[in-house]
Scaffold this motif. Sequence first.
Motif, PDB file in Angstrom:
ATOM      1  N   ASN A  26      14.335  31.652   6.067  1.00 25.20           N
ATOM      2  CA  ASN A  26      13.560  31.359   7.275  1.00 25.20           C
ATOM      3  C   ASN A  26      12.272  32.185   7.325  1.00 25.20           C
ATOM      4  O   ASN A  26      11.197  31.674   7.661  1.00 25.20           O
ATOM      5  CB  ASN A  26      14.409  31.637   8.516  1.00 25.20           C
ATOM      6  N   SER A  46      19.065  28.353   5.391  1.00 24.75           N
ATOM      7  CA  SER A  46      19.046  28.975   6.721  1.00 24.75           C
ATOM      8  C   SER A  46      19.358  30.464   6.714  1.00 24.75           C
ATOM      9  O   SER A  46      19.608  31.047   7.775  1.00 24.75           O
ATOM     10  CB  SER A  46      20.000  28.240   7.671  1.00 24.75           C
ATOM     11  N   CYS A 100      24.038  27.434  11.160  1.00 21.53           N
ATOM     12  CA  CYS A 100      23.155  26.492  10.460  1.00 21.53           C
ATOM     13  C   CYS A 100      23.583  26.299   9.007  1.00 21.53           C
ATOM     14  O   CYS A 100      23.452  27.212   8.184  1.00 21.53           O
ATOM     15  CB  CYS A 100      21.720  27.001  10.488  1.00 21.53           C
ATOM     16  N   CYS A 137      17.468  23.412  11.642  1.00 23.88           N
ATOM     17  CA  CYS A 137      18.816  23.959  11.477  1.00 23.88           C
ATOM     18  C   CYS A 137      19.815  22.830  11.613  1.00 23.88           C
ATOM     19  O   CYS A 137      19.825  22.120  12.622  1.00 23.88           O
ATOM     20  CB  CYS A 137      19.068  25.040  12.535  1.00 23.88           C
TER      21      CYS A 137
END
Length: 752
Positions: free
Chosen positions: A61, A56, A88, A76
Amino acid sequence: MLRFLILFSLLIHSCVAPPKTKAAAGALPAKKWLTLSGKEPAVVARGGFSGLFPESSATANDLAISSSSPDLTMLCNLQLTKDGAGFCLSDIRLDNSTTISTFLPKGQKTYKVYGQNLKGWFALDYSADTIFSNVSLVQNIFSRPSIFDGQMSIAAVEDVLDAKPPKFWLSVQYDAFYMEHKLSPAEYIRSLRFSGINVISSPEIGFLKSIGKDARRAKTKLIFEFKDPETNEPTTNKKYSEILLNLAAIKAFATGIIVPKDYIWPIDSAKYLKPPTTVVTDAHKAGLEVYASGFVNDMLTSYNYSFDPSAEYLQFVDNGQFSVDGFISDFPPTASQAISCFAHQKRDTPKIGKTLVITHNGASGDYPGCTDLAYQKAVDDGADVIDCSVQMTKDGMAFCLDSTDLIPTTTAATTLMTRATSVPEIQSKNGIFSFDLTWAEIQSLKPQIQSPFLAADGFPRNPKNKNAGKFTTLADFLKFSKAKAVTGVLINVQNAAYLASKKGLGIVDAVKSALTSSKLDKKVLIQSDDSSVLDSFKAVPQYTRVLSIDKEIGDAPKPTIEEIKKHADAVNVLRSSLVTISQSFATGKTKVVEAMHKGNISVYVSVLRNEYLSITFDYFSDPTVELATFIAGNGVDGVITEFPATATRYLRSPCSDLYRELSFAILPAKAGTLVSVASKEAQPPASAPNPPLDAKDVMDPPLPPVANLATNNASGGAPPASLRSGTIATTANLSLSLMAVLALGLLLCAGA
């Protein structure tokens, strides 16, 4: 953060993808899926691209969004700080995935979590300011890159939402635990007004029921997650295996379920697939979607997948019986390519482009190399060219095997160890050599699959077929090739000078004789690391001569190119001669392909394997991305592989055509970009550049004549007739003459 975003933009978009043209554009026909909705399965990225970067993190991402299907869902796992902020991470304990133990070395505590005492650094003991300002992320799976550790911030839920992923999934794993400590995940979600949250999942029935009304109002899907079958669900205290028996009850508070992948395709203790369960079909009958979890590229799963992660995904969506509705994966690009590029691919789909798929000992990743089964599997897998590395026996039989030393590829070590000898001209260690055994003795052995990562890493290949198959003579190999749908054969000639001078065995003549007798009407590649061997086949211009270069090179100057062209039409080079590697990162691209192509010399790269241990991080631990890098990125003319099914599947896919306008493409990696994301202090040391290939390295002395060693064969007579040109007829005529003399003598005696 801006630096990371710029670098990742380069990582994805500066690959050598040619510009697409309108003329080449074209939509693919719609696929029919056996999902609940009939639409293609979803790709759900667990913590972004957590197979490469800490879970995360912004970089994980961003890369997940850039490299995956356009409809990607970002997952998440929600944790809460002491003051109710959400972030997350999968585990409520922070010590395995962050630097908190270094920042607060005395912060360890013990909590009872669902009946178990857990010790560690817990999120709920620290404020949001402590977490976000002082603690950074580390990779919590030790086989994954560690060079990014301590450089990326923990992501607040709001940070991930602000990145605007196509879809957002919030997983709430520990509602009861947080509620016990006066923190409410439900209230936190309500504070967000469910804004941007497309899916919420939890293994706790009570939590899902508590937010059901709000979720329906916000049109947010609720998904119930199954844990280990023998674990108790916190709300009902029933085992998850018991809850699974009543899927209709789940439909009352959820629209779907998450199950570990083994719930669907169980694996036995030997790591082979068992028959599938009815979980997916039962859930679909109950109106529930099914998401399968636990997909990674860097872990040994079932041998049925031949170490190919795409093959595992396809087992869940393209089996003809059912399809899951989505995958939860640490490697979302691999899930994306399985769905967008490979699903519903037909075996007779023609390959795109002219790149040859050439085997290395047949399909030797699945069966013992150079056996009848390895060759048949290679044909079934769509290989263009199948190969035979020719070895010679003491009594003159030419047969196919990777090495003249029988220890790695047969059971010789268990029965013939007393025959081991030292032959420094061939290898530094002792071996049991084919030229010291008769064909009958070799046939008394069993073939043995080679597992290149077994000794150091414990990764065996297909144990069920470890000793399956039969040895193949060169003549039978050519007969087989003639009858099968392959473009051609590669004949690899090894140790010719030694065999001729020291053992009285003419391997070159044996190969010529076998090819002539076979009347093979297909492409023939003659490969050797000895230029004089290649020169021996100049008289047959239709043969493609391939010079094997078994050392790392970085370039080929013009004089070297001119020397190669005297002997060969193509070269077989190591992977590391095209892309340099340092500590499992691709650090640079050489000029070898460019130089060879300027000289009109074809380039084949070897040896490609599926095991993630042999694949750099830049290729996402995915053999398909490695193929794309060498084929689309480097422009090689052929790939030499032990897993031809993986290569042919890639080349049959429209995603391998970078000129085609598609929503998803398998892009080649650009060497050096991934490692540059890490701080300079963490980057692996720069390795010395590969040396250029020198012209003198190409030139070999002429082959010696085949020695007349009368005691070399099994009977102690003259060397086998088939080994020297012209000796077959001579030997036959001599035998007939002796028989005639003997017959005449008998007649004279009878007359007397």
